[in-house]
Scaffold this motif. Structure first.
Motif, short mmCIF file in Angstrom:
data_model
loop_
_atom_site.label_atom_id
_atom_site.label_comp_id
_atom_site.label_asym_id
_atom_site.label_seq_id
_atom_site.Cartn_x
_atom_site.Cartn_y
_atom_site.Cartn_z
N SER A 191 68.02 53.70 23.22
CA SER A 191 67.53 54.40 24.41
C SER A 191 68.45 55.57 24.76
O SER A 191 67.99 56.58 25.27
N ASN A 194 67.42 58.40 22.43
CA ASN A 194 66.13 59.00 22.73
C ASN A 194 66.05 59.68 24.09
O ASN A 194 65.04 60.26 24.44
N ARG A 199 69.73 63.77 22.94
CA ARG A 199 69.37 65.04 22.30
C ARG A 199 70.57 65.98 22.35
O ARG A 199 70.84 66.70 21.40
#
Lengths: 353, 239
Positions: A191, A194, A199
């Motif tokens: 998690s 993502n 990022r």
């Protein structure tokens, strides 16, 4: 052209998969013999190590070689907390144990969390100076710090029992603890990766300068990734200690060798891929156990071959070199095994077939 | 005189013992395109890097909208409203085009504004919309440049600094890039443009500076520079 599964279906499939794995583990726990079960548990422990190092190396691009240092901190911390006071008194024969450690005694979960937390604290303190370096310099500095931790464990005799190590650690790392922690690690790291935060971590890996001018505080992001990775390394250390039942500060148990083993796992599986790390960890654990036969005398083409100590490390290294030459991206590359990817792959096969 | 967006005062930068910028002063008025032209090694990129916080300023001041930002770390400079299209594009090759664009808006929380800006960028560069799911590294050179510009725009900057956006592009793309620069400027973004392609840059800019080995040797309205004998000879190749 959108090849995506609905979110609900994705969730249900994941839930079914988890239940299926839990059922398999239950069966394994009931039916398999003790030796095979030990390997099954080791796969999960290696999995936690690999996923945590992958967060640091593969996803954020910090080339750290200090993972064994964090694993060691977790292993010793947790072991010192779960060992009974009597056991500690018996083990510390060179120098008596320091009084503030002699009588503490906690349950396994607390000990594991403490191991992770102390490991994270170490990462925070070490990360402050070394994350200002990059590339090879960072690799060498992190390796050095891990060695400092190991040498400390070797010499702080009244805390760690020095070269004798800690013995008689209760074998708490059963299949549920190991896979439970693996589950937590994967969910947490996945998690994180993502999120928009993840990022940014990938952007730092791709191009540090560009990430900086995009307004990302590179140092802060790297430090957080380093600390989170170290926390789970500490957790894996705790599981490892309660799987081994004996730990000592030798190079081959909790030293640089372990770092390189974990590095082999994540490179084999694919740097930057969480599912790759898990595959790499499983392959490594199985292969390494299986190659144990090479160190016993065996018969090859009718010839008796004497067992050679260290042979399996050699063979693993050769395999690793071959993978590096012919299959640089590893098994998964940077892809993940997700339902969407499997679905897309099946569909593409269906269309072409 | 209109309002000033960026002011650089007597800027000195050293790389070790090399004196790269020897006291540069320039002014970028709000709403204009200012260009800095010069040969390789004149110190153009160093000037931008100094504003962006990527290299250390030894002496001098960088003032953005009245605020002293000398030697501020890069991520804080970005937050103040300055975006950089770096030399060589430097897009994130293993992130998708969409993810690259989102990285540009990393410090923004206004989801609706981000959506609006995405739509605006797809109008500027329709080709990016088709490539949204593709990895940045698989784009062609021209598309990567468009992505780099768009990524910088996603932070909705008040000052956009561009380092050689026309470098290595096919001639047709070069004129497309210059057109886009004008379009972005007309929508209200101040631009500091660095170029080796002096002709193209001076044609779109309002004002220009000529940089030679770390000092500004000439400045003036872009139209005047285009007709200046020295510029013609040294940078435009017109005898």
């Amino acid at each position: 052209m959108e090849r995506k599964l609905p979110k609900k279906l994705n969730f249900v499939l994941t839930l079914l998969f988890i239940l299926f794995v839990a059922f398999l583990l239950y069966l394994a726990n009931e039916k398999l013999d003790e030796y095979v079960l030990r390997v099954v548990r080791l796969i999960a422990i290696y999995g936690v190590m690999a996923v945590s190092l992958n967060l640091i190396n593969g996803i954020t691009g910090i080339f750290s070689l200090g993972h064994a240092g964090f694993i060691l901190v977790g292993a010793y911390t947790s072991a010192l907390l779960t060992l009974s006071p009597e056991q500690k008194m018996m083990s510390f024969i060179i120098e008596p144990i320091v009084p503030w450690l002699a009588n503490v005694h906690t349950d396994f979960l607390t000990a594991t969390l403490a191991g992770g937390a102390l490991s994270a604290l170490f990462a925070f303190l070490i990360g402050w100076p070394i994350l200002r370096l990059s590339g090879d310099y960072l690799a060498i500095a992190s390796l050095g710090f891990a060695e400092v931790i190991r040498i400390f464990a070797l010499n702080a005799i009244s805390i760690t029992n020095g070269p004798l190590g800690l013995k008689g650690i209760p074998e708490y790392s059963n299949i549920w603890w190991c896979y439970g922690w693996l589950f937590v690690t994967v969910i947490f790291v996945a998690s994180l990766v993502n999120s928009s935060y993840g990022r940014a971590l990938k952007a730092i890996r791709e191009d540090r300068v560009a990430a900086e001018v995009m307004g990302i505080n590179v140092f802060k992001h790297q430090l957080i990734s380093f600390v989170v990775g170290a926390f789970f390394a500490g957790v894996s250390g705790a599981l490892y200690a309660h799987w081994l039942t004996t730990i000592d500060p030798r190079v081959t148990t909790l030293g640089p060798m372990l770092t390189f083993y974990v590095l082999i796992m994540i490179v084999l599986g694919g740097l930057g891929s969480i599912s790759g790390s898990l595959i790499g960890a499983a392959l490594f654990a199985i292969l390494f156990e299986w190659l144990r036969d090479l160190e016993e005398p065996f018969v090859l083409f009718g010839m008796r071959v004497p067992g050679i100590k260290g042979m399996r490390t050699l063979v693993i290294s050769v395999i690793f070199i071959l993978v590096m030459i012919f299959w640089q991206r590893g098994i998964m590359g940077r892809e993940e095994l997700t339902w969407n990817n499997i679905y897309r792959w099946l569909k593409r096969r269906g269309e072409s077939g | 005189m209109s309002e000033i967006a960026l002011e650089i005062k007597d800027l000195h930068v050293y790389y070790g013992s090399i004196h790269a910028l020897k006291g540069i002063s320039l002014v970028v008025p709000k709403g204009q395109i200012v260009t800095l032209i010069g040969a390789n090694g004149a110190g153009k990129t160093t000037t931008l890097s100094a504003v962006a916080g990527l290299v250390r300023v030894q002496k001098g001041k960088v003032i953005f909208e009245g605020q002293d930002i000398t030697n501020k770390p890069p991520h804080l400079v970005n937050r103040l409203g300055i975006a950089l299209v770096p030399e060589g594009r430097r897009i994130f090759p293993n992130l998708t085009v969409y993810e690259n664009l989102l990285m540009g808006a990393y410090n923004r929380k206004d989801k609706d504004g981000i959506k609006e800006d995405l739509e605006w960028i797809f109008q500027l560069f329709p080709r990016l919309k088709e490539r949204l799911k593709q990895l940045g590294g698989t784009l062609s050179g021209g598309e990567q440049q468009m992505l780099a510009i768009s990524r910088a725009l996603m932070s909705r900057p008040r000052l956009l600094m561009m380092d050689e956006p026309s470098l290595g592009l096919a001639p047709i793309l070069v004129s497309e890039v210059f057109e886009v620069i004008q379009k972005i400027n007309r929508e209200g973004t101040t631009i500091l443009l660095i170029e080796q392609n002096a002709l193209g840059a001076l044609k779109v800019a309002h004002y220009g500076y000529v940089l030679e080995t770390g000092t500004i040797v000439l400045e003036g309205p872009a139209q005047e520079l285009l007709n200046n004998e020295l510029v013609k000879k040294a940078y435009l190749g017109i005898a």
